[in-house]
Write an enzyme that holds these catalytic residues in place. Structure first.
Site, PDB file in Angstrom:
ATOM      1  N   PHE A  73       1.208  -1.391   0.229  1.00  0.00           N
ATOM      2  CA  PHE A  73       0.444  -0.046   0.312  1.00  0.00           C
ATOM      3  C   PHE A  73       1.148   1.319  -0.246  1.00  0.00           C
ATOM      4  CE2 PHE A  73      -4.496   1.706   1.052  1.00  0.00           C
ATOM      5  CZ  PHE A  73      -4.492   2.251   0.880  1.00  0.00           C
ATOM      6  N   GLU A  74       1.263   1.486  -1.641  1.00  0.00           N
ATOM      7  CA  GLU A  74       2.757   2.470  -1.155  1.00  0.00           C
ATOM      8  C   GLU A  74       1.410   3.598  -0.958  1.00  0.00           C
ATOM      9  OE1 GLU A  74       5.957   2.646  -1.443  1.00  0.00           O
ATOM     10  OE2 GLU A  74       6.051   0.613  -2.623  1.00  0.00           O
ATOM     11  N   GLY A  75       0.870   3.530  -1.275  1.00  0.00           N
ATOM     12  CA  GLY A  75      -0.373   4.749  -1.683  1.00  0.00           C
ATOM     13  C   GLY A  75      -0.681   5.871  -0.166  1.00  0.00           C
TER      14      GLY A  75
END
Length: 290
Positions: A73-75
């Site tokens: 979940f880079e964001g």
């Protein structure tokens, strides 16, 4: 001398708070005022003589083995910016083109770009219009726009031009209290999810770290991460006893979505982000990497 004289008279708070990033820059996805720049004069000491997308074709790193990957979940990295400006999400339907990467808009007609933006809205927001109630959806979109699509283009470049192997991984270990970067970006607002840079907590001692029980999942994840990185540094092959007998093989063109998934357990899986990445890839027919 006049510039120095002027700056010496500016209040320190004004200097700190001043930003060179204009609204149009933000709309085009520019995060930082300063960064790598294509140098106008090519000489012996030149580092970036042409656009990186072109440099990838004959980069010296094509002769070196590489490990490449990201978090699941880079964001979440964008949580402070997105949550601080709910009006921008509420108004997104009025400016859907801002979802489309600027380099795509520059080579596409407005009609094409609008079609791209609608495909993105459908993929990330479903049948609901973008709004401040859907912050997590927007963060999911940023996982791809800012991170995973770039990783994938880099992988494709390596698979086309590199002579050395590329090992692809996905870090998905979701600790309630040891994923320090999620806490840094989101505070107590988001309790789950593996944010950009959360993998660093398991490679290097963090200022918030504490002595872990050797039976804990966090300790086992540290063992695995250290095992992978030290094996790769020593032998150019990240396979190690800490991940068992998984036979993590280098990526190939025929199997480019195969990754080592590092979660509570370690396994070889198809990249869960792959399907959405293909949407972004489809926008680059006029601006391909290869």
């Amino acid at each position: 001398a006049k510039v120095l004289e002027y700056l010496l008279g500016v209040p320190a708070t004004d200097l700190v708070n001043h930003s060179l990033i204009l609204p149009e820059h933000q709309r085009n996805g520019l995060l930082f005022a300063f960064g790598p720049t294509v140098e106008p004069y090519v000489g012996e000491d030149c580092v970036v003589p042409k656009p990186p997308v072109e440099m990838a074709r004959d980069a010296w790193s094509n002769d070196l083995p590489v490990m490449l990957g990201g978090t699941s979940f880079e964001g979440l990295f964008m949580y402070p910016a997105v949550s601080a400006n709910p009006k921008a999400l509420d108004d997104l339907s009025k400016d859907p083109l801002s979802l489309v990467p600027v380099e795509v808009r520059e080579v596409s007609s407005e009609k094409e770009s609008l079609e791209y933006s609608q495909r993105l809205i459908k993929a990330y927001f479903g049948d609901s219009p973008p709004s401040s109630a859907l912050v997590m959806n927007m963060l999911d979109l940023h996982s791809y726009k800012t991170y995973w699509h770039g990783y994938n283009r880099t992988l494709n470049a390596r698979l086309t031009y590199a002579k050395a192997p590329t090992y692809y991984y996905r870090f998905d270990f979701d600790s309630p209290n040891f994923n320090f970067y999620r806490t840094k970006f989101c505070g107590d607002k988001v309790k789950t999810g593996v944010a950009h840079a959360d993998d660093l907590s398991y490679l290097f001692r963090n200022v918030g770290s504490w002595k872990l029980e050797k039976t804990s999942a966090e300790y086992r994840t540290i063992e695995r991460m250290i095992g992978i990185w030290t094996a790769f540094a020593a032998t150019s092959d990240p396979n190690c006893p800490e991940i068992g007998n998984l036979d993590w093989r280098p990526s190939t063109k025929d199997d480019s979505k195969r990754v080592l998934n590092i979660s509570s357990d370690v396994s070889i899986i198809d990249l869960p982000e792959y399907e959405k990445i293909q949407i972004w890839d489809s926008f680059y027919t006029r601006n391909p990497l290869i």
